[in-house]
Write a protein that holds these residues in place. Structure first.
Motif, PDB file in Angstrom:
ATOM      1  N   ALA A   1       0.828  -1.208   0.000  1.00  0.00           N
ATOM      2  CA  ALA A   1       0.000   0.000   0.000  1.00  0.00           C
ATOM      3  C   ALA A   1       0.860   1.254   0.000  1.00  0.00           C
ATOM      4  N   PRO A   2       0.360   2.343  -0.578  1.00  0.00           N
ATOM      5  CA  PRO A   2       1.036   3.635  -0.420  1.00  0.00           C
ATOM      6  C   PRO A   2       1.158   3.955   1.071  1.00  0.00           C
ATOM      7  N   GLY A   3       2.267   4.512   1.454  1.00  0.00           N
ATOM      8  CA  GLY A   3       2.486   4.822   2.867  1.00  0.00           C
ATOM      9  C   GLY A   3       3.229   3.747   3.615  1.00  0.00           C
ATOM     10  N   GLY A   4       3.259   2.517   3.081  1.00  0.00           N
ATOM     11  CA  GLY A   4       4.100   1.473   3.639  1.00  0.00           C
ATOM     12  C   GLY A   4       3.604   0.801   4.895  1.00  0.00           C
ATOM     13  N   ARG A   5       2.325   0.963   5.273  1.00  0.00           N
ATOM     14  CA  ARG A   5       1.863   0.396   6.532  1.00  0.00           C
ATOM     15  C   ARG A   5       1.007  -0.852   6.345  1.00  0.00           C
ATOM     16  N   ALA A   6       0.649  -1.187   5.112  1.00  0.00           N
ATOM     17  CA  ALA A   6      -0.226  -2.338   4.878  1.00  0.00           C
ATOM     18  C   ALA A   6       0.099  -2.972   3.534  1.00  0.00           C
ATOM     19  N   ALA A   7      -0.456  -4.147   3.332  1.00  0.00           N
ATOM     20  CA  ALA A   7      -0.310  -4.873   2.067  1.00  0.00           C
ATOM     21  C   ALA A   7      -1.495  -5.804   1.915  1.00  0.00           C
ATOM     22  N   VAL A   8      -1.694  -6.285   0.691  1.00  0.00           N
ATOM     23  CA  VAL A   8      -2.703  -7.305   0.427  1.00  0.00           C
ATOM     24  C   VAL A   8      -2.075  -8.387  -0.438  1.00  0.00           C
TER      25      VAL A   8
ATOM     26  N   GLY B   1      -5.049  -4.093  -6.958  1.00  0.00           N
ATOM     27  CA  GLY B   1      -4.027  -3.079  -6.767  1.00  0.00           C
ATOM     28  C   GLY B   1      -4.593  -1.910  -5.981  1.00  0.00           C
ATOM     29  N   TRP B   2      -3.682  -1.093  -5.435  1.00  0.00           N
ATOM     30  CA  TRP B   2      -4.094   0.039  -4.603  1.00  0.00           C
ATOM     31  C   TRP B   2      -4.416   1.253  -5.470  1.00  0.00           C
ATOM     32  N   LEU B   3      -5.542   1.904  -5.148  1.00  0.00           N
ATOM     33  CA  LEU B   3      -5.874   3.201  -5.736  1.00  0.00           C
ATOM     34  C   LEU B   3      -5.363   4.333  -4.861  1.00  0.00           C
ATOM     35  N   ASP B   4      -5.448   4.130  -3.556  1.00  0.00           N
ATOM     36  CA  ASP B   4      -4.867   5.027  -2.549  1.00  0.00           C
ATOM     37  C   ASP B   4      -4.716   4.209  -1.278  1.00  0.00           C
ATOM     38  N   GLU B   5      -4.423   4.846  -0.157  1.00  0.00           N
ATOM     39  CA  GLU B   5      -4.154   4.100   1.075  1.00  0.00           C
ATOM     40  C   GLU B   5      -5.369   3.355   1.605  1.00  0.00           C
ATOM     41  N   ARG B   6      -6.559   3.693   1.141  1.00  0.00           N
ATOM     42  CA  ARG B   6      -7.768   3.109   1.713  1.00  0.00           C
ATOM     43  C   ARG B   6      -8.615   2.314   0.718  1.00  0.00           C
TER      44      ARG B   6
END
Length: 619
Positions: free
Chosen positions: A222-229, A264-269
């Motif tokens: 994820a953007p910001g580096g605090r999560a992943a999927v 994929g991530w669109l933004d952090e949420r």
């Protein structure tokens, strides 16, 4: 019973010959601005305007992968081992670098870096890559445990030399802010893919985040580096989304959505996703709370890596591109709004072949225990009852999806329909598209629950007058080849059978296949060939040990370089069947792997299959 009165306008071999000209756009990548698309056609990369104008990317060597850097420059893999960046309207080379091995993926970073996933010379490839080794010029060939890996190296655009990342063999990866999120295994062979872990990797080392008895794919930081999927499922992989808290280390399921194949991530949420839905596809947007914001379904097939649906979004997350096809629409580069999945073709590469389309109806019947089972029925106009050809898909965790000309089993489904047959493409339990519980229902029940579902579909078509019970055949590739060989040990209702790249003996598969020790323990629920009980279990489900039950004439087709279902499987089947007095023919194609790719071999196989079914009184 009388034969079909309305004869086809074209012969099946003519149709097969024309379908050989289909052009499949691969590695479809939408520009960050959403105004153009890069893709690979054959061995040449192109950049397409959304009005269909096509510009070839200059270069003399085969080009295999296209990606866009965040700043809009084109990232390219060429010649198997070269990374390139192209720029400007003329797509001139800006930077090139070489790696040792074969490039499997390019993952652009947002800071001018590129992560390269590559396979060492001589390393093994699975069935999705034709079951072939990566070429190695060494003589003699030497292999030791822990060598010939799939590796990660990083470049900064402009560098001449890659920097390796510390990791065991890597099957899939993402790259953001100098860190890689990777699906890895200790075993470097494709068997290791069935015992994966999820690792976070940087220059200083590796941290394991998750281990599982299932399979993993599409790791995404994820953007910001605090999560992943990551997607967790079976085999190739279609499955559920897992959310990983990189700070706290927790791993949990994200929402209830299933049969996801890419995301994929669109933004952090928020994230985009796509995957299978029955015999069609779905996609949309979900948030990190598991809430589905948008979800659409479509009757068709989205192309992608390993044959699984995949999307390429623009930087705004409003538009996506992919290879799209449906029963009446040949494969083309297409775009759609991420929120609605209303696909609009950009190209007309295959428009002249649209006239070959046949009727594709999704049908449902009741399995042996009352469970609904579905599949596709392909026909051309005419009255029944008509000849029936059942084509079992590989996997077993795979599926028949609504596509223009289903490609598996040498793309014979549409030609056989043009020959006047009803062609049944069943999705028995074990298949994708119906969720993990349905997919996992075949584990430990190989050849039992799934074959019963297939035969129930045959009974449904005969009872409704669609199929002539006296003119039926069964065929399939890979696991479908196994199910075909197994079916004719259980029933004599089929007048002909065709086994392509099939498994005939699970005992020899366990040590002979490059999946052995990974695929088989999973699907055989841990049956161990080193124990008497395990050997008894595997032999009981191996066609070669039941040859005395077989009367169905069987054609066996195999590539001599296949390492996923080695050619020895075909030779064992041929010897067992012919030794039991069954009419059998073995055809081995030189230079071929798990599926036939040479035009002459594909044409020869089609002619042999049509001839076998005709000679057997089916067509």
């Amino acid at each position: 019973m009388g034969r079909q009165r309305d004869r086809p306008l074209m012969g099946p071999l003519d149709v097969h010959r024309e379908l050989a000209g289909l052009r499949y756009p691969e590695s479809v990548a939408l520009h960050p601005d959403g105004d153009r698309v890069a893709c690979v056609l054959g061995t040449r990369a192109y950049v397409l305007a959304l009005d269909g104008e096509r510009r070839p990317v200059p270069g003399g060597e085969p080009q295999a992968l296209t990606r866009w850097l965040p700043d809009g420059r084109l990232l390219l893999a060429a010649g198997g081992d070269r990374v390139e960046v192209r720029h400007g309207t003329t797509l001139e080379p800006l930077w090139q670098a070489r790696v040792t091995g074969e490039i499997e993926d390019l993952i652009p970073g947002g800071d001018g870096t590129v992560l390269v996933r590559l396979a060492d010379p001589g390393s093994e490839r699975d069935g999705s890559h034709l079951g072939l080794r990566v070429p190695d010029p060494g003589d003699p060939f030497v292999r030791v445990p822990g060598g010939r890996l799939r590796r990660l190296v990083r470049f900064r655009v402009g560098d001449a030399t890659p920097r390796p990342l510390p990791a065991p063999t890597v099957w899939d990866a993402d790259w953001r802010d100098g860190r890689a999120l990777a699906v890895t295994s200790a075993d470097e062979t494709p068997a290791g893919y069935y015992r994966p872990r999820l690792d976070l990797i940087d220059d200083t080392g590796l941290r394991t985040l998750h281990r599982t008895a299932w399979q993993l794919s599409r790791p995404r930081l994820a953007p910001g580096g605090r999560a992943a999927v990551v997607v967790e499922g079976l085999s190739i992989v279609s499955g559920r989304v897992l959310y990983v808290d990189l700070d706290g280390g927790g791993v949990s399921r994200l929402g209830e959505i299933d049969d996801v194949t890419d995301l994929g991530w669109l933004d952090e949420r928020t994230l985009w996703f796509t995957g299978w839905d029955g015999t069609g596809v779905h996609g949309g947007v979900l948030d990190t709370g598991g809430r589905v914001i948008h979800r659409w379904t479509a009757r068709g097939t989205i192309g992608g890596r390993d044959g699984q649906p995949s999307l390429s979004p623009d930087r705004s997350g409003t538009l996506v591109a992919a290879c799209w096809e449906s029963p009446g629409q040949p494969p083309e580069v297409a775009v759609a709004a991420l929120a609605d999945g209303d696909w609009k073709p950009v190209t007309a590469l295959n428009a002249a072949l649209a006239r070959l389309a046949v009727s594709q109806e999704e049908i449902t019947w009741t399995g042996h225990d009352g469970l609904p089972v579905s599949g596709l029925l392909l026909t051309t106009p005419g009255d029944g009852p008509r000849p029936l050809v059942v084509i079992a898909h590989g996997g077993p965790t795979w599926l028949w999806s609504s596509s223009f000309a289903p490609a598996e089993s040498n793309q014979l489904a549409v030609p056989l329909a043009h020959a006047g047959a009803a062609v049944l493409l069943p999705n028995p339990r074990g298949s994708s598209g119906r969720g993990q519980d349905y997919a996992r229902a075949v584990i430990g029940r190989f050849g039992e629950a799934d074959l019963a579902d297939v035969l129930a579909g045959v009974d449904h078509l005969t009872s409704t007058g669609v199929a002539d019970p006296d003119r039926m055949a069964i065929m399939g590739l890979s696991y479908g080849g196994y199910l075909t060989a197994w079916a004719v040990t259980r029933t004599r209702r089929f007048r002909a059978a065709v086994v392509l790249s099939g498994v005939s003996d699970w005992l020899s598969f366990s040590t002979g296949s490059n999946l052995g020790g990974g695929f088989d323990p999973l699907y055989h629920a841990g049956a161990d060939p080193a124990t008497p009980e395990g050997r008894e279990f595997l032999a009981a489900r191996s066609p070669v040990h039941h040859a005395a039950n077989v009367t169905t004439p069987t054609l066996v087709l195999h590539g001599d370089q296949d390492r996923t279902t080695p050619v020895g499987q075909a030779e064992q089947l041929y010897r067992a069947w012919s030794g039991a007095g069954v009419s059998t023919q073995l055809v081995v194609y030189p230079r071929e792997g798990h599926e036939l790719v040479e035009d002459a071999h594909r044409a020869d196989a089609a002619e042999r299959v049509i001839g076998w079914l005709t000679g057997g009184g089916v067509l």
